[in-house]
Design an enzyme around this catalytic site. Structure first.
Site, PDB file in Angstrom:
ATOM      1  CG  HIS A 215      -1.781  -0.949   1.556  1.00 29.19           C
ATOM      2  ND1 HIS A 215      -1.438  -2.117   2.155  1.00 29.19           N
ATOM      3  CD2 HIS A 215      -3.109  -1.012   1.333  1.00 29.19           C
ATOM      4  CE1 HIS A 215      -2.526  -2.867   2.287  1.00 29.19           C
ATOM      5  NE2 HIS A 215      -3.549  -2.225   1.800  1.00 29.19           N
TER       6      HIS A 215
ATOM      7  CG  ASP B 152       1.709  -0.929   3.512  1.00 27.72           C
ATOM      8  OD1 ASP B 152       0.525  -0.894   3.845  1.00 27.72           O
ATOM      9  OD2 ASP B 152       2.132  -1.454   2.470  1.00 27.72           O
TER      10      ASP B 152
END
Ligand code: GLO
Ligand code: NI
Ligand code: NI
Ligand code: NI
Length: 404
Positions: A68, A71
């Site tokens: 993502h 992250d």
């Protein structure tokens, strides 16, 4: 079946659980020992994680990874800063990909953690939030493209609602469809031809998720002109939360030409939420591989371990053991599934089970030459339906033979 196991399985390591997982849960903070972490979400720490992450994936020998936006790179004070952070990390990721040969299976945007998404992202009642989500997905698709990502995932974490008294469901579904078309337009305009994937999941976090299961997603896709544009990323623990077996979700997607990729994990029979455990059950992986082999592989998709070690597994080495166990379970499941397909018993049994459609009234139903009137006449003439057509006895014998 003509493909090497490596080509077929295309294992991926997920960034969020593997490198951002802390072992925290709603009742207490993290327990994991991650010696490289300094406890901050700084850009420097994000860079350090790229070093550690690629060292891990390379040692493990996995060919792919997934992420993502949030992250891999920290959020800044505003969108401009956030995008600049992301660019800095994307550059580093690209360098590491080139150096190691590790590839990006898919990228995605986190449209669920930040409080701005409390009423949804694409389905938010606030147009500013829709715009923010659009900007975030635009950037995440661009970075996926730069990194040569083969797919782009949409898990609609907050795309759902709690209460219909304050929700215009029709409007929210239309907004989601508009969002998906805008995403597709943008992907085309930059030359990104990776596959878009919805990831169905029920109940978490909203009570009524619009992407509840494969069937709900496929209805949305078909109704909004997104056939082929959006396929599905099926996750085991999401299937079971929806009250389905993983095999059901996979086959349902496959039959609609929408089985794109899988998030490999498993749930817990006694725990009612998305526990994201590493898959170790060979019966489960056999079922999964039976469907994937039937489809001839996952195309641009792969087997992403959307899984985390338990809260009690705090040593970094546990991350290796967990992935190796998962890969091993898939390798064994693949061998068993290939053997089941090769001996053909199951296929013959299924064929045999429906053989009343080969001749007589069955053949007429198949060819469409009879309507309700003729079917009624057939039964009036015959009097009673012949129920004993299931080949059940042979099936039991064959199953017994496999287990012996
Ligand atoms: C959450 C999902 C999540 C997705 C990923 C893609 O339950 O499984 O981990 O796979 O977030 O957005
Ligand atoms: Ni997932
Ligand atoms: Ni999940
Ligand atoms: Ni998950």
């Amino acid at each position: 079946e003509g493909q090497s196991m490596k080509e077929l399985l295309r294992f991926a390591v997920c960034w969020w659980h593997t490198f951002r997982g802390t072992g925290g849960d709603p009742f207490g903070p993290g327990t994991a020992e991650r010696p490289w972490e300094d406890g901050t979400d700084s850009l420097d720490m994000a860079k350090k994680r790229v070093e550690v992450g690629f060292e891990f994936i390379e040692k493990l020998g996995a060919p792919y990874y997934c992420w993502h936006d949030r992250d891999v790179a920290p959020e800044g004070a505003n969108l401009k800063e956030t995008n600049a952070n992301f660019d800095a990390i994307a550059k580093l990721l690209k360098e590491h990909q080139d150096k190691t040969g590790i590839k990006c299976l898919w990228g995605t945007a986190n449209l669920f953690s930040n409080p701005r998404f409390m009423h949804g992202a694409a389905t938010s009642c606030n147009a500013d939030v829709f715009a923010y989500a659009a900007a975030q997905v635009k950037k995440a698709i661009e970075v996926t493209h730069e990194l040569g990502g083969e797919n782009y995932v949409f898990w609609g974490g907050r795309e759902g609602y709690q209460n219909l008294y304050n929700t215009d469901m029709g409007r929210e579904l239309d907004q989601l469809a508009k969002f998906m078309h805008l995403a597709h337009e943008h992907a085309k305009s930059i030359g990104f031809d990776g596959q878009f994937l919805f990831e169905p999941k029920p109940k978490e976090p909203t009570k009524h998720q619009y992407d509840f299961d494969a069937a709900a997603c496929l209805n949305f896709i078909g109704r909004n002109g997104l056939d082929g544009i959006v396929k599905l990323n099926i996750e085991t623990n999401h299937a079971t939360l929806a009250g389905h077996e993983m095999m059901h979700e996979l086959e349902y997607a496959r039959l609609h030409d929408a089985l794109g990729s899988i998030d490999a994990n498993t749930g817990d029979l006694l725990l009612g939420w998305d526990t994201d455990q590493f898959p170790t059950d060979i019966y489960l992986t056999t079922q999964i591989m039976l469907v994937i082999l039937k489809q001839g592989g996952l195309g641009s998709g792969g087997t992403n371990f959307d899984a985390k070690v338990r809260r009690e597994s705090f040593e970094p080495v546990d991350l290796f053991h967990a992935h190796i166990g998962g890969m091993d379970a898939f390798a064994r499941g693949t061998k068993i599934a290939a053997a089941i397909r090769k001996d053909g018993v199951l296929k013959d049994f299924v064929k045999d089970r429906y053989n009343s459609y080969d001749t007589g009234i069955g053949a007429k139903i198949e060819s469409g030459e009879v309507g309700f009137k003729e079917l009624e006449q057939y039964m009036l003439d015959k009097g009673e339906a012949d129920k004993n057509k299931s080949g059940r006895q042979e099936m039991l014998e064959n199953v017994v033979n496999w287990y012996l």
